[in-house]
Motif scaffolding. Structure first.
Motif, short mmCIF file in Angstrom:
data_model
loop_
_atom_site.label_atom_id
_atom_site.label_comp_id
_atom_site.label_asym_id
_atom_site.label_seq_id
_atom_site.Cartn_x
_atom_site.Cartn_y
_atom_site.Cartn_z
N LYS A 94 -14.61 2.92 4.19
CA LYS A 94 -14.28 4.04 3.18
C LYS A 94 -15.22 5.03 3.08
CE LYS A 94 -11.92 4.51 -1.33
NZ LYS A 94 -11.99 4.23 -2.73
N TYR A 146 -11.72 -9.28 -9.12
CA TYR A 146 -10.87 -8.79 -10.25
C TYR A 146 -11.23 -9.44 -11.67
CZ TYR A 146 -7.81 -6.98 -7.08
OH TYR A 146 -7.18 -6.35 -5.75
N MET A 176 -14.98 -2.90 4.00
CA MET A 176 -13.97 -1.96 3.72
C MET A 176 -14.61 -0.80 2.94
SD MET A 176 -10.73 -2.35 4.16
CE MET A 176 -9.95 -1.61 2.98
N GLY A 177 -15.80 -1.26 2.18
CA GLY A 177 -16.43 0.05 1.38
C GLY A 177 -17.20 0.73 2.42
N PHE A 195 0.79 -1.26 -0.02
CA PHE A 195 -0.03 -0.18 0.02
C PHE A 195 0.71 1.30 0.06
CE2 PHE A 195 -2.01 -3.63 2.02
CZ PHE A 195 -3.12 -3.74 1.17
N TYR A 248 -0.61 -9.76 -4.48
CA TYR A 248 -0.71 -8.43 -4.93
C TYR A 248 0.16 -8.06 -6.06
CZ TYR A 248 0.28 -3.51 -4.08
OH TYR A 248 0.22 -2.19 -4.50
N ASN A 256 -14.27 -5.53 -3.57
CA ASN A 256 -13.66 -4.42 -4.52
C ASN A 256 -12.13 -4.20 -4.05
OD1 ASN A 256 -15.44 -4.39 -6.69
ND2 ASN A 256 -16.90 -3.13 -5.34
N TYR A 257 -11.98 -4.61 -2.78
CA TYR A 257 -10.76 -4.48 -2.20
C TYR A 257 -9.90 -5.46 -2.07
CZ TYR A 257 -13.54 -0.58 -1.23
OH TYR A 257 -14.58 0.72 -1.23
N PHE A 258 -8.48 -5.16 -2.17
CA PHE A 258 -7.53 -6.36 -2.05
C PHE A 258 -7.54 -6.93 -0.44
CE2 PHE A 258 -3.48 -8.02 -1.00
CZ PHE A 258 -2.94 -8.94 -2.05
N THR A 259 -7.73 -5.86 0.28
CA THR A 259 -7.74 -6.61 1.64
C THR A 259 -9.09 -6.83 2.29
OG1 THR A 259 -7.85 -3.95 2.33
CG2 THR A 259 -5.80 -5.04 2.69
N GLY A 260 -10.18 -6.54 1.50
CA GLY A 260 -11.54 -6.73 1.81
C GLY A 260 -11.74 -8.47 2.19
#
Lengths: 342, 250
Positions: free
Chosen positions: A326, A65, A322-323, A15, A196, A276-280
């Motif tokens: 944010k 993805y 995560m959404g 990140f 990643y 929609n998030y890598f860490t989600g």
């Protein structure tokens, strides 16, 4: 040359946000000291979570993805689990590295075969096909009792050798929470870095293009089916490795892993964290595993509670945790700005 | 040798003859406008050319190769690119990544699984170049879906140009753009194609001002057939074309 190496190394840290990177480092330190400060059952939960990380990030390569929702990823978890157990029970293999390599290879082969047939379809048709494959494997595991142990499954009673070192004399809980824990943590970190790099590579950008607008991607020279197949195979490998790691923790494997409800749990974890998030999915897996264990100890109706939780998330926070975080941080910044302005 | 050739191409949708026995030769350095009333078969012809829809019969040759049965991505690899009538974008990719996907495809680097795209100077330099040419560089971090309509169209065209094609098919690049902006968009497309060395394109267009100002060959389609084909001045004098397109009766 020196600058190139520094640039290369800096991209390994996932990140750009330094605050987030510091949080990650703190979490890593907590993970390192946990077995010595936390009670064994908490370390056990953490260990289970570490095993699930490759599964959910592998799954999310496909959902987040590539835009393909698989409802049959339990199939690859099972391949990883049964491969390990079978090697240990029938061939006396103790090296976990051999188990991981074979689990990854068999998952890749299965992923290639299943993927080849499934990637022709998208949306609900893709989901149903993957579910069907998983259920076919479920029937196979149930019926071929002599090979798979039928509905009773297969158990393991020995400990695997880690990097050639044997721990047969160690009490099982000590082995899991003091030794195996660090092994899985290391594998998890390596797989996270790999994933990643995949998502931020040339391939990763093309995958996202395929997800966002397959027709445009096709007419921009990207072979959509091939990209989907690659993603499917990588996803299967990750899931298979996760399964191979997980079976050493559960010490037992049953056909229910390939049942659609188990695949649904993987979907749940991913949606919970935010695909929609890598860490989600990682956060989703952690919250799910902790919540499940917590609610399970309180009521037998834990599935109902988790079902309601999923319902609320889909309706109110479609971006997952995560959404939601944010959106909340955006709201706070906006309020702070308007306050400073006034 | 011509750049592309369509031989007796037919596409029927039931009783509707969308493209009916069309034969064309496209040469290098030709800026062709494909015109005709609604339902004439212009977009169908572009879709057939790009491989989006399959033809019933006929043959398509591009760069000396028979591409009739090739999928769109293979045609693209040979140097054929297109933009869409309704802007085709990658909604949740940034403007930068949208163009970068085309560049990666052009450079055949899509199978690099482990190399960081941010460190690929060649890809990033080319992406920057294309975005600057289309004046989208200052919007590079915006999600494509959040762009205004005109910019979405421009981004769609930029993605096609980023493939550095030998022939580019532009399906109504100025649709939905105000009359004043239309000329700007066309000027931009022409200047960029000159800058990038893209010499041949086919534009589907309705605005006759644009058609006669920016093309050196005009193909008129009507009811799935080629009604007229020639230089703009010749087309202007064609009574049949004038009657059908402008509704004038001499």
């Amino acid at each position: 040359m020196k600058i190139d190496i520094i640039k290369e190394v800096s991209t390994i840290i996932p990140f750009k946000n330094t605050r987030f990177t510091s949080i990650l480092i703190i979490l890593f330190i907590i993970a390192l000291i946990a077995p010595y400060v936390a009670p064994p059952f908490l370390t056990y939960i953490l260990l289970t979570f570490f095993c699930y990380v490759p599964i959910v990030i592998g799954f999310n390569l496909l959902l987040g993805y590539t835009g393909l929702l698989s409802f049959g990823h339990g199939l690859f978890v099972a391949i990883g689990m049964y491969t390990s157990v079978y090697l240990m029970r029938n061939y006396g293999v103790t090296s976990i590295e051999i188990m991981l390599i074979l689990a990854a290879t068999l998952s890749a082969l299965a992923g290639f075969g299943v993927g080849l047939l499934c990637i022709r379809y998208v949306r609900i048709f893709f989901a149903m096909l993957t579910l069907a494959f998983s259920m076919v494997f479920y029937s196979f595991l149930l019926k071929f009792y002599w090979l798979t142990g039928g509905d009773e499954g297969l158990g393991i009673y020995t400990r695997p050798a880690l990097l050639g070192m044997k721990f047969d004399t160690l009490y099982i809980m000590d082995f899991l929470t003091k030794v195996y824990y660090y092994y899985v943590l290391a594998i998890m970190v390596i797989l996270l870095i790999f994933m990643y790099r995949i998502t931020t590579s040339h391939f990763g950008i093309c995958l996202r293009a395929v997800k966002e607008n397959p027709r445009k991607a096709d007419e921009s020279g990207l072979n959509v089916k091939k990209y989907r197949l690659y993603a499917f195979v990588i996803s299967a490998i990750y899931t298979g490795i996760g399964g191979a790691l997980l079976v050493q923790v559960t010490r037992h494997v049953v056909p229910a892993i390939t049942y659609w409800t188990y695949s649904g749990e993987i979907v749940f974890m991913t949606l919970l964290g935010g695909f929609n998030y890598f860490t989600g999915p990682i956060i989703g897996a952690f919250v799910y595993i902790v919540l499940r264990d917590l609610i399970m100890s309180l009521t037998i109706y834990w599935r109902v509670i988790l079902g309601v939780a999923l319902l609320l998330i889909v309706i109110f926070v479609p971006g997952g945790l995560m959404g939601g975080a944010k959106s909340l941080s955006k709201l706070i910044i906006k309020k702070r700005e308007s306050y400073e302005f006034s | 040798m011509s750049l592309a050739e369509l031989q007796n191409v037919k596409k029927y949708f039931g009783d509707v003859h969308a493209v009916d026995d069309v034969s064309l030769k496209i040469n290098e350095n030709e800026q062709i406008s494909l015109i005709g009333p609604n339902g004439a078969g212009k977009t169908t012809l572009i879709n057939i050319f790009a491989g989006t829809i399959k033809l019933n019969s006929g043959k398509i040759i591009f760069m000396g190769k028979d591409i009739t049965h090739l999928p769109p991505y293979k045609r693209c690899e040979l140097g054929l690119a297109r933009s869409f009538q309704l802007p085709a974008i990658y909604p949740n990719l940034t403007v930068y990544d949208s163009v970068r996907a085309s560049i990666i495809s052009k450079l055949k680097k899509g199978k690099r699984f482990y190399s960081s795209v941010d460190l690929d100077d060649e890809v990033n330099k080319m992406t920057k170049e294309v975005l600057e040419l289309f004046e989208l560089y200052n919007k590079r971090d915006m999600l494509a879906i959040k762009l205004p309509h005109g910019d979405k169209k421009l981004l769609d065209v930029a993605c096609a140009f980023a493939l550095w094609p030998k022939l580019i098919l532009l399906d109504e690049p100025t649709s939905g753009v105000s009359t004043i902006e239309k000329r700007k968009v066309m000027e931009k497309i022409l200047s960029v194609s000159k800058e990038m060395g893209i010499k041949s394109f086919i534009i589907v267009e309705h605005d006759m001002d644009i058609v006669f100002s920016y093309s050196n060959r005009i193909i008129v389609m009507y009811e799935g057939k080629v009604l007229a084909d020639g230089k703009p001045e010749k087309i202007k004098e064609n009574a049949e074309v004038v009657r059908i397109l402008l509704g004038k009766v001499k």
